[in-house]
Design a protein around this motif. Sequence first.
Motif, PDB file in Angstrom:
ATOM      1  N   LEU A   9       0.843  -1.211   0.000  1.00 59.27           N
ATOM      2  CA  LEU A   9       0.000   0.000   0.000  1.00 59.27           C
ATOM      3  C   LEU A   9       0.872   1.253   0.000  1.00 59.27           C
ATOM      4  O   LEU A   9       1.689   1.453   0.914  1.00 59.27           O
ATOM      5  N   HIS A  10       0.634   2.099  -1.007  1.00 57.32           N
ATOM      6  CA  HIS A  10       1.405   3.349  -1.120  1.00 57.32           C
ATOM      7  C   HIS A  10       0.572   4.577  -0.780  1.00 57.32           C
ATOM      8  O   HIS A  10       1.034   5.695  -0.965  1.00 57.32           O
ATOM      9  N   ASP A  11      -0.676   4.377  -0.361  1.00 54.33           N
ATOM     10  CA  ASP A  11      -1.601   5.512  -0.221  1.00 54.33           C
ATOM     11  C   ASP A  11      -2.144   5.646   1.194  1.00 54.33           C
ATOM     12  O   ASP A  11      -2.188   4.673   1.941  1.00 54.33           O
ATOM     13  N   VAL A  44       2.993  -1.568   4.192  1.00 54.02           N
ATOM     14  CA  VAL A  44       2.626  -0.157   4.010  1.00 54.02           C
ATOM     15  C   VAL A  44       3.880   0.704   3.945  1.00 54.02           C
ATOM     16  O   VAL A  44       4.897   0.364   4.550  1.00 54.02           O
ATOM     17  N   ASN A  45       3.787   1.811   3.204  1.00 54.96           N
ATOM     18  CA  ASN A  45       4.997   2.606   2.963  1.00 54.96           C
ATOM     19  C   ASN A  45       5.305   3.609   4.079  1.00 54.96           C
ATOM     20  O   ASN A  45       6.341   4.265   4.026  1.00 54.96           O
ATOM     21  N   SER A  46       4.412   3.730   5.070  1.00 59.40           N
ATOM     22  CA  SER A  46       4.687   4.619   6.208  1.00 59.40           C
ATOM     23  C   SER A  46       3.719   4.295   7.333  1.00 59.40           C
ATOM     24  O   SER A  46       2.686   3.644   7.110  1.00 59.40           O
ATOM     25  N   HIS A  63       9.612   1.660   4.931  1.00 59.98           N
ATOM     26  CA  HIS A  63       9.885   2.944   4.269  1.00 59.98           C
ATOM     27  C   HIS A  63      10.654   2.707   2.977  1.00 59.98           C
ATOM     28  O   HIS A  63      11.494   1.806   2.902  1.00 59.98           O
ATOM     29  N   ASN A  64      10.395   3.527   1.976  1.00 60.31           N
ATOM     30  CA  ASN A  64      11.170   3.479   0.735  1.00 60.31           C
ATOM     31  C   ASN A  64      12.658   3.673   1.047  1.00 60.31           C
ATOM     32  O   ASN A  64      13.024   4.346   2.021  1.00 60.31           O
ATOM     33  N   GLY A  65      13.474   3.105   0.186  1.00 64.64           N
ATOM     34  CA  GLY A  65      14.912   3.342   0.302  1.00 64.64           C
ATOM     35  C   GLY A  65      15.458   3.745  -1.063  1.00 64.64           C
ATOM     36  O   GLY A  65      14.884   3.395  -2.100  1.00 64.64           O
ATOM     37  N   SER A  71      -1.993  15.006   3.328  1.00 66.59           N
ATOM     38  CA  SER A  71      -0.909  14.212   3.922  1.00 66.59           C
ATOM     39  C   SER A  71      -0.241  13.369   2.843  1.00 66.59           C
ATOM     40  O   SER A  71      -0.911  12.621   2.139  1.00 66.59           O
ATOM     41  N   GLU A  72       1.066  13.494   2.750  1.00 66.38           N
ATOM     42  CA  GLU A  72       1.821  12.689   1.772  1.00 66.38           C
ATOM     43  C   GLU A  72       1.993  11.293   2.362  1.00 66.38           C
ATOM     44  O   GLU A  72       2.467  11.150   3.490  1.00 66.38           O
ATOM     45  N   PRO A  73       1.658  10.236   1.607  1.00 65.39           N
ATOM     46  CA  PRO A  73       1.808   8.890   2.177  1.00 65.39           C
ATOM     47  C   PRO A  73       3.250   8.588   2.607  1.00 65.39           C
ATOM     48  O   PRO A  73       3.490   8.075   3.688  1.00 65.39           O
ATOM     49  N   PHE A  74       4.207   8.901   1.740  1.00 63.45           N
ATOM     50  CA  PHE A  74       5.616   8.793   2.144  1.00 63.45           C
ATOM     51  C   PHE A  74       6.367  10.027   1.637  1.00 63.45           C
ATOM     52  O   PHE A  74       6.665  10.927   2.391  1.00 63.45           O
ATOM     53  N   GLY A  75       6.690  10.062   0.334  1.00 61.40           N
ATOM     54  CA  GLY A  75       7.378  11.231  -0.220  1.00 61.40           C
ATOM     55  C   GLY A  75       8.815  10.918  -0.585  1.00 61.40           C
ATOM     56  O   GLY A  75       9.764  11.332   0.096  1.00 61.40           O
ATOM     57  N   ARG A  76       8.979  10.174  -1.667  1.00 67.09           N
ATOM     58  CA  ARG A  76      10.337   9.827  -2.112  1.00 67.09           C
ATOM     59  C   ARG A  76      11.150  11.084  -2.400  1.00 67.09           C
ATOM     60  O   ARG A  76      12.348  11.132  -2.136  1.00 67.09           O
ATOM     61  N   VAL A  77      10.479  12.100  -2.973  1.00 70.69           N
ATOM     62  CA  VAL A  77      11.238  13.303  -3.335  1.00 70.69           C
ATOM     63  C   VAL A  77      11.869  13.957  -2.109  1.00 70.69           C
ATOM     64  O   VAL A  77      12.896  14.626  -2.223  1.00 70.69           O
TER      65      VAL A  77
END
Length: 406
Positions: A144-146, A174-176, A198-200, A313-319
């Motif tokens: 889940l990314h959202d 989940v991403n966060s 979390h994304n890496g 709210s940003e789900p994670f935010g790779r940027v």
Amino acid sequence: MLPGRYVSSATRPRSGDGQHAHTPTVLFVDQSGELGGAEFALLPLAAACAARSEVVLLADGPFRGRLEASGVRVQVLNDARVSNIDREALRLNWLYAAPAIIRQVCAIAQQARRFDVLFLNTQKALVLGALGKPLHRRQVVWYLHDIMSRDHFGRVQLMIVRLLARHVADRIIVNSSASAQALIELTGLPASAMPVVHNGIDASVFTQLDAGDLPALRRRLGLPETAWLAGLFGRLAPWKGQHIAIDALPELPHVHLVLVGGALFGEDAYEAQLREQAQRLGVADRVHFAGFRDDMAAWMKAMDVILHTSTESEPFGRVVIEGMAAARPVIATGAGGVMEIVRHLENGWLVRPRDVAGLVEAIETLRTTPELGQRLAAQACADVQRHFTLDRYLQQMTDVIDHARR
Ligand code: UDP
Ligand code: GLC
């Protein structure tokens, strides 16, 4: 990262035979052929599992080429009637689209039977992959990314996801914690049922880029060489808040804004609005639309500050982690997954959602006190290299996949 680095014994996809003496094989499914954050999250994972997996995309696009270039086998199962169902049209279109949906469910199920695990990377993939479970009977992993709330999604979509998450998905990642919290509220599932990964990123792509000759770098990118540049990275979409950054510009006469990103998912009208807004506010000569770019590291290093202005709210935010890896001070919306990345005035600057005055103050302070920006950026870069690494991400993701059992 070499394809197959995390593969132990399995080298080829096999037909599922119920034996799990070896590492499970995986079919990844993603609804998009575009290069969004969920796709950038899948890319290194699919590459790391390339020897024991394939990817099914439900639409063609540049993502396919990226996957193939990383050694990943890709199939596109495209059906325009299914791709065109968006959340506003969900209720109107589903009868018309029903035969195509059934065909897609069957096609994914047929592919899934060749693997041990079905890994669903987006919501449309979840729906089509999970509905076919009686046909494929494979372990369903959903990433889940959202943030599954009414701010982002319609009632029908939330209801469908609630049912599938509770009754069909065997594993949820989940991403966060922010995404987890919303899913807990939606489904009543416990936090233990949804590990946060979390994304890496590969920070060396950013740290190794030498931006010593900043004017030369900017010249190469077609940017003003001596202006003070604030860069906003991400697809052009109303909830990404590019209009908030433009609203801040009249108060920031020394600042140019660089918008890097395309209207990936049909938000061309929003791009036109942004251009019109810049004209109306008399700042068009200080807003640079760069479009979608491949070389994030160079573009980020060319900036004096990096902005993140999402209105929701940003789900994670790779940027955000990329900007931190580029060792540039990051000003970000303090909501959602970003709160798990940025600590105010320690490794970045947090602003409330839609707070134009707060954004102006943050930018102006960092512009006039560069030593503060340098301190925040140095801490940010160290934090990303410590926590948001590609190795940690791949290890956690493959752990979940490898523990999935039929
Ligand atoms: N990105 C890119 N080129 C662009 C704009 C964005 O490659 O011109 C990438 C960016 O580096 C990031 C991803 O797109 O990895 C966007 O992910 P994020 O999680 O920030 O947002 P999303 O679009 O998934 O909501
Ligand atoms: C989604 C989210 C974004 C996140 C990305 C990767 O696209 O909008 O916040 O960073 O997925 O997980």
